[in-house]
Design a protein around this motif. Structure first.
Motif, PDB file in Angstrom:
ATOM      1  N   UNK A 293       0.627  -1.276  -0.049  1.00  0.00           N
ATOM      2  CA  UNK A 293      -0.178  -0.155   0.013  1.00  0.00           C
ATOM      3  C   UNK A 293       0.896   1.390  -0.467  1.00  0.00           C
ATOM      4  N   UNK A 294       2.862   1.208   0.215  1.00  0.00           N
ATOM      5  CA  UNK A 294       3.134   2.092  -0.261  1.00  0.00           C
ATOM      6  C   UNK A 294       3.234   3.132  -1.475  1.00  0.00           C
ATOM      7  N   UNK A 295       3.132   2.332  -2.173  1.00  0.00           N
ATOM      8  CA  UNK A 295       2.901   2.712  -3.663  1.00  0.00           C
ATOM      9  C   UNK A 295       4.275   2.378  -4.576  1.00  0.00           C
ATOM     10  N   UNK A 296       5.182   3.202  -3.649  1.00  0.00           N
ATOM     11  CA  UNK A 296       6.904   3.697  -3.441  1.00  0.00           C
ATOM     12  C   UNK A 296       7.569   3.125  -3.661  1.00  0.00           C
ATOM     13  N   UNK A 297       8.536   2.675  -3.956  1.00  0.00           N
ATOM     14  CA  UNK A 297       9.820   2.478  -3.865  1.00  0.00           C
ATOM     15  C   UNK A 297      10.096   2.049  -1.957  1.00  0.00           C
ATOM     16  N   UNK A 298      10.683   0.779  -1.782  1.00  0.00           N
ATOM     17  CA  UNK A 298      11.275   1.105  -0.620  1.00  0.00           C
ATOM     18  C   UNK A 298      12.975   0.660  -0.373  1.00  0.00           C
ATOM     19  N   UNK A 299      13.406   1.372   0.532  1.00  0.00           N
ATOM     20  CA  UNK A 299      15.171   1.065   0.139  1.00  0.00           C
ATOM     21  C   UNK A 299      15.066   0.345   1.899  1.00  0.00           C
ATOM     22  N   UNK A 300      15.810  -0.907   1.518  1.00  0.00           N
ATOM     23  CA  UNK A 300      16.104  -1.525   2.452  1.00  0.00           C
ATOM     24  C   UNK A 300      17.609  -1.362   2.694  1.00  0.00           C
ATOM     25  N   UNK A 301      18.392  -0.808   4.730  1.00  0.00           N
ATOM     26  CA  UNK A 301      19.443  -0.032   4.356  1.00  0.00           C
ATOM     27  C   UNK A 301      19.936  -1.058   4.911  1.00  0.00           C
ATOM     28  N   UNK A 302      18.790  -2.299   6.336  1.00  0.00           N
ATOM     29  CA  UNK A 302      19.988  -3.938   7.159  1.00  0.00           C
ATOM     30  C   UNK A 302      18.944  -4.378   6.848  1.00  0.00           C
ATOM     31  N   UNK A 303      19.339  -4.859   7.882  1.00  0.00           N
ATOM     32  CA  UNK A 303      17.762  -6.336   8.345  1.00  0.00           C
ATOM     33  C   UNK A 303      16.692  -5.928   8.947  1.00  0.00           C
ATOM     34  N   UNK A 304      15.369  -7.039   8.660  1.00  0.00           N
ATOM     35  CA  UNK A 304      14.185  -7.406   8.281  1.00  0.00           C
ATOM     36  C   UNK A 304      13.827  -6.807   6.524  1.00  0.00           C
ATOM     37  N   UNK A 305      14.457  -7.332   6.114  1.00  0.00           N
ATOM     38  CA  UNK A 305      13.864  -7.445   4.747  1.00  0.00           C
ATOM     39  C   UNK A 305      12.796  -9.388   5.184  1.00  0.00           C
ATOM     40  N   UNK A 306      11.291  -9.037   4.340  1.00  0.00           N
ATOM     41  CA  UNK A 306      10.782 -10.511   4.735  1.00  0.00           C
ATOM     42  C   UNK A 306      10.883 -10.401   2.851  1.00  0.00           C
ATOM     43  N   UNK A 307      11.101 -12.304   2.675  1.00  0.00           N
ATOM     44  CA  UNK A 307      11.151 -12.164   0.723  1.00  0.00           C
ATOM     45  C   UNK A 307       9.959 -11.507   0.901  1.00  0.00           C
ATOM     46  N   UNK A 308      10.211 -10.765  -0.521  1.00  0.00           N
ATOM     47  CA  UNK A 308       9.198  -9.786  -0.950  1.00  0.00           C
ATOM     48  C   UNK A 308       8.126 -10.658  -1.919  1.00  0.00           C
ATOM     49  N   UNK A 309       6.745 -10.047  -2.014  1.00  0.00           N
ATOM     50  CA  UNK A 309       5.687 -10.668  -3.279  1.00  0.00           C
ATOM     51  C   UNK A 309       6.146 -10.092  -4.648  1.00  0.00           C
ATOM     52  N   UNK A 310       5.980 -10.589  -5.509  1.00  0.00           N
ATOM     53  CA  UNK A 310       6.114 -10.505  -7.151  1.00  0.00           C
ATOM     54  C   UNK A 310       5.394  -8.711  -7.502  1.00  0.00           C
ATOM     55  N   UNK A 311       4.479  -9.024  -7.040  1.00  0.00           N
ATOM     56  CA  UNK A 311       3.244  -7.188  -6.867  1.00  0.00           C
ATOM     57  C   UNK A 311       4.105  -6.454  -6.134  1.00  0.00           C
ATOM     58  N   UNK A 312       5.017  -6.224  -5.579  1.00  0.00           N
ATOM     59  CA  UNK A 312       5.884  -5.138  -5.078  1.00  0.00           C
ATOM     60  C   UNK A 312       7.275  -5.446  -5.227  1.00  0.00           C
ATOM     61  N   UNK A 313       7.933  -6.514  -5.981  1.00  0.00           N
ATOM     62  CA  UNK A 313       9.347  -6.120  -5.830  1.00  0.00           C
ATOM     63  C   UNK A 313       9.668  -5.538  -6.836  1.00  0.00           C
ATOM     64  N   UNK A 314       9.598  -4.678  -7.877  1.00  0.00           N
ATOM     65  CA  UNK A 314      10.336  -4.344  -8.516  1.00  0.00           C
ATOM     66  C   UNK A 314      10.856  -2.928  -7.819  1.00  0.00           C
TER      67      UNK A 314
END
Ligand code: FSO
Ligand code: SF4
Length: 542
Positions: A293-314
């Motif tokens: 629902x954020x709709x825009x890009x997300x920058x992960x700088x450290x841990x706490x990434x959950x394997x992303x869904x295809x719908x927002x992976x890009x």
């Protein structure tokens, strides 16, 4: 594979087929080998220092980044991890040539491992390679503490702060986990020493953060959204945030924090950016819905990434220790500017975030701010308006059993004040718990590493009240844990002499019964019970 380093490990025993976190078998194996070769490299650097030879900062950075990469939810990219293994072996071999006497090095410091043999060797060097369950438990407890410590030194390094003494210890301790001559008692002592350096590492980072960005101060953070497209930044790295904010000025793109990045709003430095819009969402584990629902890009700088869904992976980008196959990664050497322009360009093409909540949350109660309020706090304690502080720092997680913490917060007696840090706060920071004479009942010091602030506050209160022991304060500890940074925070608290810490929602699977016993006997460590029982335990019968 066998991994039991986090609180969500399968059956509270160990992940053996695939991680509950989504870590695949081959990635887990590669991480095991990365840890093993990093221990080998550390044996070489430790021997070099013993010969009076210096170790370059780049080598220290290599070791700490390798450990950081293996923290839960940081890196799922086997190829990237294997590349690190190759680099580490090359570094190890080059440094070994500088040793006058390499005869006492362990196998991990000398053996050749061709790339084709990585999977095969990885299968032999994991956690279960140590047969004695108590030795295994202590080696892993130390290793996980060192992983957490590495994360914190890495953040300090990003702000160009170094502490060679911490790196020296970190590498020496890693090397010692390979040493079969150490007894259980030696390893217990090393565990406590790890806590000592945990305090040092967190102090280093605290100095780096406050030196660069000022002392956190009471701040209201907007949790709604604006009308511009946005970039969501998650993780813990404040230097990455600074670079992103610099580069988004005048572009029409707003920046929102997510999860552990929320406390950035508390620093005076970041308030100067007009497009630093607020915080979006909650703790790490809700990201599948919130990134959507954020709709825009997300920058992960450290841990706490959950394997992303295809719908927002890009739309998910990684930097630093983070990696996931197929996600775009941006990096630069320490001290150099990362070019985030492709993320900003993507943001411009995206719709603004969808609002999921409105309102504000309040935080910024790190040590300097609490010291500034000390008179008020002390008066409230003396008058009996505040009856007890409860440290509820640590992590949030997926398990339903963590609702305990929300209920516990709701049922606290009216005179209790929560001291928090880390993402555990999301279990109660949006409840309306009110204030006591203007002092909010949830005092958020910041990220998990800012648990250091809570320790500094406790020591200050001990001094103000003229007590001999920090355990005499009206202060209870009910800490939630998930990943390895919580382990270094725990060891740091033990080193500072804090007793009777309650740890939940489950005790670590990596504590063998005997090691758990040592912690219970010497430090009064305990798990959690029902909310009602624990309230009675901490506060007595109403
Ligand atoms: Fe993750 Fe939470 Fe801060 Fe932990 S967001 S789980 S102790 O607090 O580390 O990284
Ligand atoms: Fe399992 Fe946790 Fe290890 Fe992931 S990090 S594999 S969930 S123990």
């Amino acid at each position: 594979m066998f991994c039991f380093q986090c609180q969500e490990t399968a059956g509270n025993k160990g992940c053996t087929v695939q991680g509950v976190c989504g870590k695949k078998f081959d990635v887990a194996r590669a991480q095991d080998l990365l840890i093993y070769v990093t221990k080998g490299l550390s044996a070489v650097t430790t021997a070099l220092r013993a010969e009076g030879k210096p170790v370059a900062a780049e080598v220290n950075h290599l070791v700490s980044m390798n450990l950081f990469i293996t923290i839960t939810n940081a890196n799922f990219d086997r190829k990237a991890i294997e590349k690190r293994i190759t680099e580490t072996l090359a570094c190890r071999d080059a440094l070994r040539k500088d040793l006058s006497d390499a005869s006492k090095l362990p196998k991990a410091a000398t053996e050749e491992i061709p790339e084709s043999a990585y999977p095969e060797r990885a299968a032999e060097v994991g956690v279960l390679a140590t047969e004695n369950e108590d030795v295994r438990s202590l080696r892993e407890l130390i290793t996980y503490g060192l992983k957490g410590l590495s994360a914190y030194t890495k953040h300090a390094n990003a702000l160009l702060r170094e502490n060679e003494e911490v790196d020296r210890f970190l590498q020496e301790a890693l090397a010692k986990t390979l040493d079969d001559s150490l007894t259980v008692d030696d390893l217990v002592a090393l565990t406590l020493e790890t806590g000592k350096y945990g305090v040092e590492g967190m102090a280093l980072l605290d100095g780096a953060n406050t030196g660069a960005y000022g002392n956190p101060e009471i701040t209201e953070v907007n949790i709604g959204v604006r009308k511009n497209p946005g970039i969501l930044i998650s993780g813990h790295d404040l230097k990455d945030l600074e670079m992103l904010l610099d580069q988004t000025q005048g572009t029409g793109v707003d920046v929102y924090t997510h999860s552990e990045m929320l406390p950035a709003h508390y620093y005076p430095f970041f308030k100067k950016y007009p497009n630093f819009a607020g915080n979006y969402g909650n703790a790490w584990w809700k990201q599948k819905e919130e990134f959507e629902s954020f709709n825009g890009p997300i920058l992960m700088t450290t841990n706490c990434l959950v394997p992303p869904k295809d719908s927002y992976k890009d739309r998910v980008w990684t930097t630093g220790c983070v990696g996931f196959p197929g996600l775009k990664h941006i990096d630069a050497p320490y001290g150099e500017v990362k070019d985030f322009s492709p993320i900003i360009e993507q943001a411009k093409q995206c719709p603004p975030p969808t609002e999921i909540e409105t309102g504000k949350i309040v935080g910024g109660f790190a040590h300097a701010q609490v010291f500034a309020l000390a008179d008020k706090v002390v008066d409230a304690v003396k008058s009996g308006a505040i009856t007890k502080f409860v440290v509820m720092a640590g992590c949030d997680g997926r398990a339903k059993s963590r609702d305990y913490y929300t209920e516990f917060a709701k049922k606290l007696p009216k005179g209790a004040v929560i001291l928090t840090a880390g993402c555990a706060k999301y279990k109660y920071n949006k409840l309306d718990l009110g204030d006591i004479g203007g002092i909010p009942r949830v005092l958020d010091a910041g990220q998990c590493n800012d648990s250091y602030s809570l320790a500094v506050i406790a020591l200050k209160l001990k001094e103000i009240f003229g007590l001999d022991d920090v355990n005499q304060l009206p202060l209870a500890y009910n800490i939630a844990w998930y990943e390895q940074k919580a382990v270094i925070v725990l060891l740091a608290l033990l080193y500072l002499g804090v007793k009777n810490i309650h740890l939940g929602p489950t005790l670590p699977a990596f504590l063998s019964p005997n090691v758990a016993n040592v912690l219970v006997k010497n430090f009064g460590i305990a798990g959690i019970g029902s909310v009602e029982d624990d309230i009675e335990l901490f506060f007595g019968k109403e």
